[in-house]
Design an enzyme around this catalytic site. Structure first.
Site, PDB file in Angstrom:
ATOM      1  N   CYS A  80     -24.540 -30.367  -2.099  1.00 12.83           N
ATOM      2  CA  CYS A  80     -24.080 -31.682  -1.564  1.00 12.83           C
ATOM      3  C   CYS A  80     -22.831 -31.948  -2.318  1.00 12.83           C
ATOM      4  O   CYS A  80     -21.911 -32.762  -1.764  1.00 12.83           O
ATOM      5  CB  CYS A  80     -25.239 -32.644  -1.540  1.00 12.83           C
ATOM      6  SG  CYS A  80     -26.365 -32.379  -0.653  1.00 12.83           S
ATOM      7  N   ASN A 140     -28.218 -36.977   5.899  1.00  9.73           N
ATOM      8  CA  ASN A 140     -27.639 -36.051   4.880  1.00  9.73           C
ATOM      9  C   ASN A 140     -26.982 -34.793   5.353  1.00  9.73           C
ATOM     10  O   ASN A 140     -27.767 -34.069   5.922  1.00  9.73           O
ATOM     11  CB  ASN A 140     -28.626 -35.931   3.732  1.00  9.73           C
ATOM     12  CG  ASN A 140     -28.070 -34.935   2.664  1.00  9.73           C
ATOM     13  OD1 ASN A 140     -27.230 -34.723   2.482  1.00  9.73           O
ATOM     14  ND2 ASN A 140     -28.682 -34.865   1.565  1.00  9.73           N
ATOM     15  N   HIS A 155     -22.134 -39.653  -1.991  1.00  5.74           N
ATOM     16  CA  HIS A 155     -22.749 -39.071  -1.056  1.00  5.74           C
ATOM     17  C   HIS A 155     -23.883 -39.726  -0.354  1.00  5.74           C
ATOM     18  O   HIS A 155     -24.456 -40.559  -1.068  1.00  5.74           O
ATOM     19  CB  HIS A 155     -23.491 -37.791  -1.923  1.00  5.74           C
ATOM     20  CG  HIS A 155     -24.347 -36.790  -1.269  1.00  5.74           C
ATOM     21  ND1 HIS A 155     -23.933 -36.011  -0.298  1.00  5.74           N
ATOM     22  CD2 HIS A 155     -25.633 -36.597  -1.288  1.00  5.74           C
ATOM     23  CE1 HIS A 155     -24.870 -35.257   0.299  1.00  5.74           C
ATOM     24  NE2 HIS A 155     -26.022 -35.930  -0.172  1.00  5.74           N
TER      25      HIS A 155
HETATM   26  N1  COA Z   1     -42.750 -40.229   7.611  1.00  3.07           N
HETATM   27  C1  COA Z   1     -43.913 -40.835   7.263  1.00  3.07           C
HETATM   28  N2  COA Z   1     -44.217 -40.537   6.038  1.00  3.07           N
HETATM   29  C2  COA Z   1     -43.627 -39.771   5.314  1.00  3.07           C
HETATM   30  C3  COA Z   1     -42.785 -39.168   5.746  1.00  3.07           C
HETATM   31  C4  COA Z   1     -41.978 -39.449   6.734  1.00  3.07           C
HETATM   32  N3  COA Z   1     -40.836 -38.923   7.358  1.00  3.07           N
HETATM   33  N4  COA Z   1     -42.165 -38.369   4.611  1.00  3.07           N
HETATM   34  C5  COA Z   1     -42.923 -38.489   3.667  1.00  3.07           C
HETATM   35  N5  COA Z   1     -43.755 -39.455   4.101  1.00  3.07           N
HETATM   36  C6  COA Z   1     -45.141 -39.793   3.304  1.00  3.07           C
HETATM   37  C7  COA Z   1     -45.362 -38.892   2.229  1.00  3.07           C
HETATM   38  O1  COA Z   1     -46.261 -37.882   2.716  1.00  3.07           O
HETATM   39  C8  COA Z   1     -46.211 -39.664   1.138  1.00  3.07           C
HETATM   40  O2  COA Z   1     -47.441 -40.175   1.512  1.00  3.07           O
HETATM   41  P1  COA Z   1     -48.553 -39.892   0.529  1.00  3.07           P
HETATM   42  O3  COA Z   1     -48.402 -40.867  -0.329  1.00  3.07           O
HETATM   43  O4  COA Z   1     -49.833 -40.092   1.448  1.00  3.07           O
HETATM   44  O5  COA Z   1     -48.383 -38.411   0.246  1.00  3.07           O
HETATM   45  C9  COA Z   1     -45.336 -41.234   1.274  1.00  3.07           C
HETATM   46  O6  COA Z   1     -44.834 -41.045   2.560  1.00  3.07           O
HETATM   47  C10 COA Z   1     -44.540 -41.651   0.382  1.00  3.07           C
HETATM   48  O7  COA Z   1     -43.761 -40.453  -0.271  1.00  3.07           O
HETATM   49  P2  COA Z   1     -42.850 -40.960  -1.395  1.00  3.07           P
HETATM   50  O8  COA Z   1     -42.729 -39.151  -1.988  1.00  3.07           O
HETATM   51  O9  COA Z   1     -43.568 -41.878  -2.235  1.00  3.07           O
HETATM   52  O10 COA Z   1     -41.536 -41.502  -0.746  1.00  3.07           O
HETATM   53  P3  COA Z   1     -40.306 -41.855  -1.185  1.00  3.07           P
HETATM   54  O11 COA Z   1     -40.257 -43.356  -1.458  1.00  3.07           O
HETATM   55  O12 COA Z   1     -39.957 -40.914  -2.582  1.00  3.07           O
HETATM   56  O13 COA Z   1     -39.286 -41.476  -0.276  1.00  3.07           O
HETATM   57  C11 COA Z   1     -37.694 -39.568   0.263  1.00  3.07           C
HETATM   58  C12 COA Z   1     -39.042 -39.827   0.025  1.00  3.07           C
HETATM   59  C13 COA Z   1     -37.596 -38.014   0.496  1.00  3.07           C
HETATM   60  C14 COA Z   1     -37.139 -40.444   1.226  1.00  3.07           C
HETATM   61  C15 COA Z   1     -37.118 -39.845  -1.135  1.00  3.07           C
HETATM   62  O14 COA Z   1     -37.872 -39.258  -2.281  1.00  3.07           O
HETATM   63  C16 COA Z   1     -35.717 -39.251  -1.151  1.00  3.07           C
HETATM   64  O15 COA Z   1     -34.727 -39.796  -0.482  1.00  3.07           O
HETATM   65  N6  COA Z   1     -35.272 -38.604  -2.069  1.00  3.07           N
HETATM   66  C17 COA Z   1     -34.115 -37.856  -2.510  1.00  3.07           C
HETATM   67  C18 COA Z   1     -33.573 -36.937  -1.400  1.00  3.07           C
HETATM   68  C19 COA Z   1     -32.135 -36.568  -1.870  1.00  3.07           C
HETATM   69  O16 COA Z   1     -31.363 -37.287  -1.910  1.00  3.07           O
HETATM   70  N7  COA Z   1     -32.033 -35.330  -1.363  1.00  3.07           N
HETATM   71  C20 COA Z   1     -30.701 -34.599  -1.320  1.00  3.07           C
HETATM   72  C21 COA Z   1     -30.271 -34.932  -2.695  1.00  3.07           C
HETATM   73  S1  COA Z   1     -28.568 -34.088  -2.392  1.00  3.07           S
END
Ligand code: COA
Length: 334
Positions: A118, A291, A261
């Protein structure tokens, strides 16, 4: 700044290309167990673009490149080099850069690919900047093109709701003009290889070559530990944004616009708040495209350029973070 014949690097044109097909959160509700409400509140994403089955990175990149060349009012023959940032190349080799060179008819240019995930667009700007400063080239096309939909696991709700396809491009030129517009003032790059396992595509390279087993185990898709990535993304982009400004002796209060980003609105807001910026000072398009890896900052830069909202002399900073981990920033004086 410096002597009269000092080489300065300027952005003389930008372009972008987004595939026509829009995939909304409602569409995703029919593919995996998710909801529009979850995606919007956790990520800020409402829709993303998806390329057609026939489209590869070079197809999107070529369109963005043509758009940038037109904007720069130069012909492909004037290019000395083409640098393509991508983690979704058409194939391992030849490089997507060479394919785009041929598509454009940029006969004089040498071409190469670069993988910084990214942060790829900022890394590619840095390479182009160095070639121009070293007088190896006088005009370089930088392209960031991604078709993440082709390495997305459409059964994994943790990742498939986050990603999208698109391409952006910029034409960089060397000049000895005293105070040229859209001048690159500084570039900061960093890598933290110890975090490689948190965001990767495990198979298809020389570590796990493609096999029936690797395909069965879904190892040719992007894998991410989102929570851990989130935390380090905020810290690394804050550091990169601060270091980029320091490198050109510019204080935060002079910053007109931050172009971060676009991975998650919560990451973008956390950075904006910690830097003390207002919401108008932080560019956002994650709601429309999700993204797009290297292409996010490139597309955002093109949108900002063409909106004509910036004035001559404004200070703009690009900042990115990605798999590797990589991070980087680039300060531009409009
Ligand atoms: N729809 C519904 N529920 C979802 C889901 C979706 N698309 N994706 C994940 N969940 C669930 C998970 O399974 C989890 O459930 P559980 O507690 O029963 O296991 C719950 O939602 C919460 O997950 P969590 O990991 O706490 O969510 P979060 O607040 O961390 O958000 C992301 C998840 C991926 C959106 C977030 O972590 C993120 O944006 N991370 C960085 C990603 C990024 O920047 N990547 C690229 C870098 S270049």
């Amino acid at each position: 700044m410096g002597s009269n014949n000092e080489i300065k690097v300027t952005i003389i044109g930008t372009g972008s290309y987004l595939p026509e097909k829009v995939l909304t959160n409602r569409d995703l509700e029919r593919i995996v167990d998710t909801s529009d409400e979850w995606i919007v509140t956790r990520t800020g994403i409402k829709e993303r673009r998806i390329s057609s089955p026939e489209q590869a990175a070079s197809d999107l990149g070529t369109e963005a490149a043509k758009n940038a060349l037109e904007n720069a009012k130069i012909s492909p023959e004037e290019l000395d080099a083409i640098i393509v940032a991508t983690i979704t190349p058409d194939m391992f080799f030849p490089s997507t850069g060479c394919i785009i060179q041929n598509n454009l008819g940029a006969k004089k240019a040498f071409a190469l690919d670069l993988n910084a995930a990214c942060s790829g667009f900022i890394y590619a700007l840095a390479v182009a900047y160095s070639f121009l400063k070293a007088k190896l080239c006088s005009k370089i096309l930088v392209v960031a093109s991604e078709v993440l939909s082709k390495i997305t696991d459409w059964q994994d709700r943790n990742t498939c709701v986050l990603l999208g396809d698109g391409a952006g491009a910029a034409v960089l030129s060397a000049t000895t003009e005293k105070d040229p517009p859209k001048q690159i003032l500084s570039i900061f790059l960093a890598s933290q290889g110890e975090y490689g396992d948190l965001l990767n595509m495990p198979a298809g390279g020389s570590r796990i070559p493609a096999s029936v087993e690797s395909v069965k185990n879904r190892l040719h898709f992007l894998k991410m530990k989102g929570k851990e990535v989130f935390r380090i993304a905020v810290i690394s982009m804050l550091e990169a944004a601060r270091r980029g400004l320091e490198m050109c002796n510019t204080s935060l209060d002079k910053l007109k616009l931050l172009i971060p980003h676009q991975a998650n609105i919560r990451i973008i807001n956390a950075i904006g708040e910690r830097l003390g910026l207002s919401s108008e000072q932080v560019y956002v398009n994650v709601d429309r495209y999700g993204n797009m890896s290297a292409a996010t900052v490139a597309v955002a830069l093109d949108e900002v350029t063409k909106s004509n909202k910036l004035n001559r002399g404004d200070i703009v900073e690009l900042v990115a973070f990605g798999a590797g981990f990589t991070s980087g920033s680039c300060v531009i004086q409009w």
